[in-house]
Enzyme design. Structure first.
Site, short mmCIF file in Angstrom:
data_model
loop_
_atom_site.label_atom_id
_atom_site.label_comp_id
_atom_site.label_asym_id
_atom_site.label_seq_id
_atom_site.Cartn_x
_atom_site.Cartn_y
_atom_site.Cartn_z
N SER A 221 38.59 39.95 18.10
CA SER A 221 39.33 41.06 18.70
C SER A 221 40.64 41.27 17.94
CB SER A 221 39.64 40.76 20.17
OG SER A 221 40.61 41.67 20.63
N GLU B 227 38.50 55.23 20.70
CA GLU B 227 39.48 54.72 21.66
C GLU B 227 40.82 55.41 21.43
OE1 GLU B 227 39.81 50.47 21.69
OE2 GLU B 227 37.80 50.22 22.50
N HIS C 267 44.04 53.01 21.55
CA HIS C 267 44.25 51.78 20.77
C HIS C 267 44.93 52.08 19.43
CE1 HIS C 267 42.93 47.62 19.42
NE2 HIS C 267 43.22 48.21 18.27
ZN ZN Z 1 42.84 47.69 22.32
#
Ligand code: ZN
Length: 303
Positions: free
Chosen positions: A214, A271, A274
């Protein structure tokens, strides 16, 4: 006899007076009670309402953070990624005035100047913990992030605020342990639904990155929600706050890391919330040539 009657009258008068006084007292008490109910009650009510608003706010934020595991590290469809394996840089740069060679040279120069900001962490690239940037507290200690991006992050949010746009940072740095915990929680939940261990794991990894993969582990990634919309979903892009952020973030060293048209390259669905810090020089280069970090690494021949 007369005296006795006078005495009786006086006694009656006194009793009447007493009754009147009691009524008056009760009337005053009732008035006071009514006042209490109307004003103090109202004040208390609004206090409670504020508290509720606070807890709803806090809950939403926490909830978004949890939700994030589901959306954020979404690996949409493996097929999607494989389909476009050949969508090369040639396609991306064909409308540019620069040759691929020139672009490669520029990329190399930027990389050499900003190595520690240009860490690539994705499904195929595990984050090397030894490359962990120094962390610091942000959002009054609620979150942590890489110290190196703090100044630009603050300036960006402050400039946005001057334009009338405010945000809620739902997530920044996330430790490997935390990522692992979140995965384990999800696996447990699936097991409770009756899945086998393998099924449960498979289901979780459809939506979450394994610990180590991540981008939030770098402390350079931020989930920034419009304060007018706390939903971590595609509706973010409809907000004025998000439009401002997408348009201006590169001036402060940030890029929208998972854009709409590049899902095949990032292997993560769009996204709009993000944002990833790469430093101003790299952010402007990536934005100008419309490159993802994956394409940038392809230019460097480091892939
Ligand atoms: Zn994120």
């Amino acid at each position: 006899m007369e005296q006795k009657r006078n005495h009786q009258r006086t006694a009656k008068r006194r009793r009447r007076q007493q009754i009147r006084r009691r009524f008056l007292l009760m009337f005053i008490i009732s008035l006071f009670m009514a006042f209490l109910i109307l004003f103090v009650g109202d004040a208390l009510g609004s206090l409670t309402k504020e508290n509720n608003a606070d807890s709803i706010y806090a809950f939403s934020a926490e909830e978004s953070q949890d939700m994030e595991i589901g959306n954020e590290d979404d690996v949409p469809d493996i097929a999607l990624a494989d389909n476009n394996e050949e969508r090369s840089l040639q396609d991306t740069v064909k409308n540019l005035n620069l040759s691929v060679e020139e672009l490669k040279e520029k990329a190399q120069e930027i990389y050499q100047n900003n190595k520690e900001l240009l860490l690539l962490v994705n499904k195929d690239h595990e984050f090397d913990l030894s490359a962990q940037p120094k962390l610091r507290n942000i959002c009054y200690g609620r979150l942590e992030a890489a110290d190196i991006c703090y100044k630009d992050l603050s300036t960006m949010l402050s400039d946005a605020s001057d334009e009338g746009y405010t945000y809620w940072i739902a997530s920044a740095y996330r430790s490997r342990e935390r990522q692992q915990e979140l995965i384990e929680e999800d696996v447990k939940e699936n097991r409770n639904k009756g899945m086998s261990k393998d099924q449960a794991l498979e289901e979780v990894f459809k939506e979450s990155m394994p610990a180590g993969y991540s981008e939030h582990e770098t402390g350079l990634a931020f989930d920034i929600l419009a304060s007018s919309n706390m939903n971590m979903d595609a509706t973010q892009e409809t907000t004025e706050e998000n439009k401002w952020m997408q348009e201006n973030c590169s001036n402060y060293g940030f890029v929208l890391r998972y854009p709409k048209e590049k899902e095949d390259l990032t292997k993560i669905s769009y996204e709009p919330w993000h944002f990833r810090y790469v430093g101003i020089e790299a952010a402007q280069f990536l934005t100008e040539y419309d490159l993802t970090l994956e394409e940038f690494y392809e230019l460097l021949d480091l892939e």
